[in-house]
Structures are given as structure tokens and as C-alpha cells.
Design a protein around this motif. Structure first.
Motif, PDB file in Angstrom:
ATOM      1  N   PHE A   5       1.427  -4.275  -0.621  1.00  0.00           N
ATOM      2  CA  PHE A   5       2.451  -3.330  -1.071  1.00  0.00           C
ATOM      3  C   PHE A   5       3.356  -3.974  -2.113  1.00  0.00           C
ATOM      4  O   PHE A   5       3.754  -3.334  -3.081  1.00  0.00           O
ATOM      5  CB  PHE A   5       3.281  -2.806   0.096  1.00  0.00           C
ATOM      6  CG  PHE A   5       2.554  -1.821   0.963  1.00  0.00           C
ATOM      7  CD1 PHE A   5       1.725  -0.853   0.422  1.00  0.00           C
ATOM      8  CD2 PHE A   5       2.710  -1.849   2.334  1.00  0.00           C
ATOM      9  CE1 PHE A   5       1.063   0.067   1.223  1.00  0.00           C
ATOM     10  CE2 PHE A   5       2.059  -0.930   3.147  1.00  0.00           C
ATOM     11  CZ  PHE A   5       1.231   0.030   2.595  1.00  0.00           C
ATOM     12  N   SER A   6       3.674  -5.237  -1.920  1.00  0.00           N
ATOM     13  CA  SER A   6       4.523  -5.953  -2.866  1.00  0.00           C
ATOM     14  C   SER A   6       3.853  -6.019  -4.239  1.00  0.00           C
ATOM     15  O   SER A   6       4.469  -5.717  -5.257  1.00  0.00           O
ATOM     16  CB  SER A   6       4.821  -7.356  -2.345  1.00  0.00           C
ATOM     17  OG  SER A   6       5.591  -8.078  -3.272  1.00  0.00           O
ATOM     18  N   HIS A   7       2.589  -6.408  -4.257  1.00  0.00           N
ATOM     19  CA  HIS A   7       1.865  -6.530  -5.526  1.00  0.00           C
ATOM     20  C   HIS A   7       1.683  -5.180  -6.211  1.00  0.00           C
ATOM     21  O   HIS A   7       1.644  -5.107  -7.439  1.00  0.00           O
ATOM     22  CB  HIS A   7       0.511  -7.206  -5.320  1.00  0.00           C
ATOM     23  CG  HIS A   7       0.629  -8.676  -5.084  1.00  0.00           C
ATOM     24  ND1 HIS A   7       0.868  -9.574  -6.097  1.00  0.00           N
ATOM     25  CD2 HIS A   7       0.570  -9.398  -3.940  1.00  0.00           C
ATOM     26  CE1 HIS A   7       0.942 -10.788  -5.594  1.00  0.00           C
ATOM     27  NE2 HIS A   7       0.766 -10.706  -4.290  1.00  0.00           N
ATOM     28  N   ALA A   8       1.605  -4.118  -5.417  1.00  0.00           N
ATOM     29  CA  ALA A   8       1.418  -2.776  -5.978  1.00  0.00           C
ATOM     30  C   ALA A   8       2.751  -2.085  -6.281  1.00  0.00           C
ATOM     31  O   ALA A   8       2.759  -0.999  -6.859  1.00  0.00           O
ATOM     32  CB  ALA A   8       0.590  -1.920  -5.012  1.00  0.00           C
ATOM     33  N   GLY A   9       3.856  -2.691  -5.859  1.00  0.00           N
ATOM     34  CA  GLY A   9       5.171  -2.087  -6.094  1.00  0.00           C
ATOM     35  C   GLY A   9       5.443  -0.880  -5.214  1.00  0.00           C
ATOM     36  O   GLY A   9       6.247  -0.023  -5.566  1.00  0.00           O
ATOM     37  N   LEU A  10       4.808  -0.816  -4.067  1.00  0.00           N
ATOM     38  CA  LEU A  10       4.954   0.321  -3.151  1.00  0.00           C
ATOM     39  C   LEU A  10       6.064   0.029  -2.135  1.00  0.00           C
ATOM     40  O   LEU A  10       5.816  -0.316  -0.977  1.00  0.00           O
ATOM     41  CB  LEU A  10       3.621   0.619  -2.454  1.00  0.00           C
ATOM     42  CG  LEU A  10       2.468   0.974  -3.403  1.00  0.00           C
ATOM     43  CD1 LEU A  10       1.154   1.060  -2.648  1.00  0.00           C
ATOM     44  CD2 LEU A  10       2.772   2.278  -4.130  1.00  0.00           C
ATOM     45  N   VAL A  11       7.291   0.186  -2.589  1.00  0.00           N
ATOM     46  CA  VAL A  11       8.460  -0.190  -1.800  1.00  0.00           C
ATOM     47  C   VAL A  11       8.598   0.661  -0.546  1.00  0.00           C
ATOM     48  O   VAL A  11       8.775   0.128   0.554  1.00  0.00           O
ATOM     49  CB  VAL A  11       9.741  -0.102  -2.661  1.00  0.00           C
ATOM     50  CG1 VAL A  11      10.978  -0.395  -1.827  1.00  0.00           C
ATOM     51  CG2 VAL A  11       9.651  -1.058  -3.830  1.00  0.00           C
ATOM     52  N   GLU A  12       8.543   1.970  -0.678  1.00  0.00           N
ATOM     53  CA  GLU A  12       8.721   2.853   0.484  1.00  0.00           C
ATOM     54  C   GLU A  12       7.663   2.591   1.545  1.00  0.00           C
ATOM     55  O   GLU A  12       7.967   2.549   2.742  1.00  0.00           O
ATOM     56  CB  GLU A  12       8.708   4.320   0.060  1.00  0.00           C
ATOM     57  CG  GLU A  12       9.956   4.752  -0.679  1.00  0.00           C
ATOM     58  CD  GLU A  12      11.241   4.462   0.087  1.00  0.00           C
ATOM     59  OE1 GLU A  12      11.309   4.700   1.311  1.00  0.00           O
ATOM     60  OE2 GLU A  12      12.200   3.975  -0.548  1.00  0.00           O
ATOM     61  N   GLU A  13       6.431   2.417   1.124  1.00  0.00           N
ATOM     62  CA  GLU A  13       5.355   2.135   2.073  1.00  0.00           C
ATOM     63  C   GLU A  13       5.593   0.799   2.772  1.00  0.00           C
ATOM     64  O   GLU A  13       5.369   0.674   3.981  1.00  0.00           O
ATOM     65  CB  GLU A  13       3.999   2.142   1.361  1.00  0.00           C
ATOM     66  CG  GLU A  13       3.558   3.499   0.873  1.00  0.00           C
ATOM     67  CD  GLU A  13       4.139   3.905  -0.490  1.00  0.00           C
ATOM     68  OE1 GLU A  13       5.073   3.229  -0.988  1.00  0.00           O
ATOM     69  OE2 GLU A  13       3.667   4.907  -1.039  1.00  0.00           O
ATOM     70  N   GLY A  14       6.057  -0.197   2.007  1.00  0.00           N
ATOM     71  CA  GLY A  14       6.354  -1.499   2.599  1.00  0.00           C
ATOM     72  C   GLY A  14       7.459  -1.409   3.635  1.00  0.00           C
ATOM     73  O   GLY A  14       7.357  -1.993   4.721  1.00  0.00           O
ATOM     74  N   ARG A  15       8.501  -0.667   3.315  1.00  0.00           N
ATOM     75  CA  ARG A  15       9.590  -0.466   4.287  1.00  0.00           C
ATOM     76  C   ARG A  15       9.053   0.189   5.559  1.00  0.00           C
ATOM     77  O   ARG A  15       9.401  -0.198   6.672  1.00  0.00           O
ATOM     78  CB  ARG A  15      10.675   0.418   3.690  1.00  0.00           C
ATOM     79  CG  ARG A  15      11.549  -0.225   2.671  1.00  0.00           C
ATOM     80  CD  ARG A  15      12.585   0.779   2.174  1.00  0.00           C
ATOM     81  NE  ARG A  15      13.451   0.226   1.166  1.00  0.00           N
ATOM     82  CZ  ARG A  15      13.728   0.813   0.022  1.00  0.00           C
ATOM     83  NH1 ARG A  15      13.209   1.997  -0.277  1.00  0.00           N
ATOM     84  NH2 ARG A  15      14.541   0.252  -0.841  1.00  0.00           N
ATOM     85  N   LEU A  16       8.244   1.199   5.372  1.00  0.00           N
ATOM     86  CA  LEU A  16       7.684   1.949   6.503  1.00  0.00           C
ATOM     87  C   LEU A  16       6.845   1.042   7.411  1.00  0.00           C
ATOM     88  O   LEU A  16       7.027   1.037   8.629  1.00  0.00           O
ATOM     89  CB  LEU A  16       6.844   3.118   5.997  1.00  0.00           C
ATOM     90  CG  LEU A  16       6.201   3.999   7.053  1.00  0.00           C
ATOM     91  CD1 LEU A  16       7.275   4.810   7.760  1.00  0.00           C
ATOM     92  CD2 LEU A  16       5.186   4.941   6.408  1.00  0.00           C
TER      93      LEU A  16
END
Length: 145
Positions: A20-31
Motif C-alpha cells: 500500500f505504501s509503494h502504491a500510495g494507497l493511504v486509506e487502504e493502508g489505514r484500514l
């Protein structure tokens, strides 16, 4: 994985957060980070916190990253504070960067890296007096670049 009835473990969650970090998927990472404890009975470890800071910091969620570090149930290490400091440099957040440097120097007082990065941040905005002050403190502490 979940659809097949397999439960993630700590290593799986590190991989997910890193992706998620490498893809910039912040909301998914938080979830997924919050789901570790809520859904999977996994207590986040330092590596999970590091990857969350790494996820939040590049997208200018620096306050959230700092709050996450300061509320970790374990003592943050130099890697976590260093990640925040690097993001502060990218975003020009000198005051938060200064805080990260202070925390890094509590952990590794002889490490020249935080001093140099802070000095460079000051130089980028023309705060030459602060550049001189940081270099002077390095000399006084016997820190060599």
C-alpha cells in the motif's frame, strides 16, 4: 487469502502495508492497519508502525505520522524517526523535522545524518544562521560528518 479462509500473520501484514505504501494507497493502508487488532487479533509491531509512517509521510500526512509515532506502545527507533525526518525534508516541514532530529539524537547522539539533513533543510530556505548553529552544535558534540 481471506476469501480462502486463511488468516494473515504479522509478516503478511508487513507485506500488505508495504505494498500500500509503494502504491500510495493511504486509506487502504489505514484500514488494514486498524484491522490487524480489530479483525485478526494481531498486535502491530515496530515494523508495522514503520510502514504506516512510510505510507503517511510522502502524501503530506505528517501530523498523522507524528501522532502515530508518539502513540506507539513501544519506543520508536531511529528508523521510524528517520522516515519522518526524510518526509519532512521533502515537504519542507522544518519545525517537525527539527523535532524528529531531536528524537533521533536521543537514540543515536553521534549520528551525523540528522544534523546534516536539518542543516540542509535550513540551507534550502536560506536560514544561514541556523545552518551555522547546527554545524556548531555538531562540532561541540564531537560529531563528524
Amino acid at each position: 487469502m481471506l476469501a480462502c479462509g486463511e488468516e494473515p500473520n504479522h509478516v503478511t501484514m508487513i507485506g500488505v502495508l508495504c505494498a500500500f505504501s509503494h502504491a500510495g494507497l493511504v486509506e487502504e493502508g489505514r484500514l488494514y492497519f486498524s484491522s490487524m487488532t480489530k479483525n485478526h487479533s494481531l498486535i502491530p509491531k515496530k515494523d508495522h508502525y514503520y510502514h504506516m509512517v512510510d505510507l503517511l509521510a510522502p502524501v503530506d500526512c505528517l501530523n498523522e505520522a507524528r501522532n502515530l509515532i508518539e502513540t506507539m506502545p513501544m519506543n520508536p527507533d531511529a528508523v521510524v524517526w528517520g522516515s519522518l525526518l526524510a518526509a519532512c525534508k521533502v515537504h519542507g516541514e522544518i519545525e517537525m523535522g527539527k523535532h524528529a532530529v531531536e528524537k533521533l539524537l536521543e537514540i543515536e547522539p553521534r549520528n551525523s545524518g540528522p544534523y546534516v539533513l536539518l542543516s540542509n533543510m535550513y540551507a534550502e530556505v536560506g536560514r544561514w544562521g541556523d545552518v551555522v548553529r547546527v554545524r556548531k552544535v555538531m562540532r561541540q558534540q564531537g560529531v563528524i560528518k
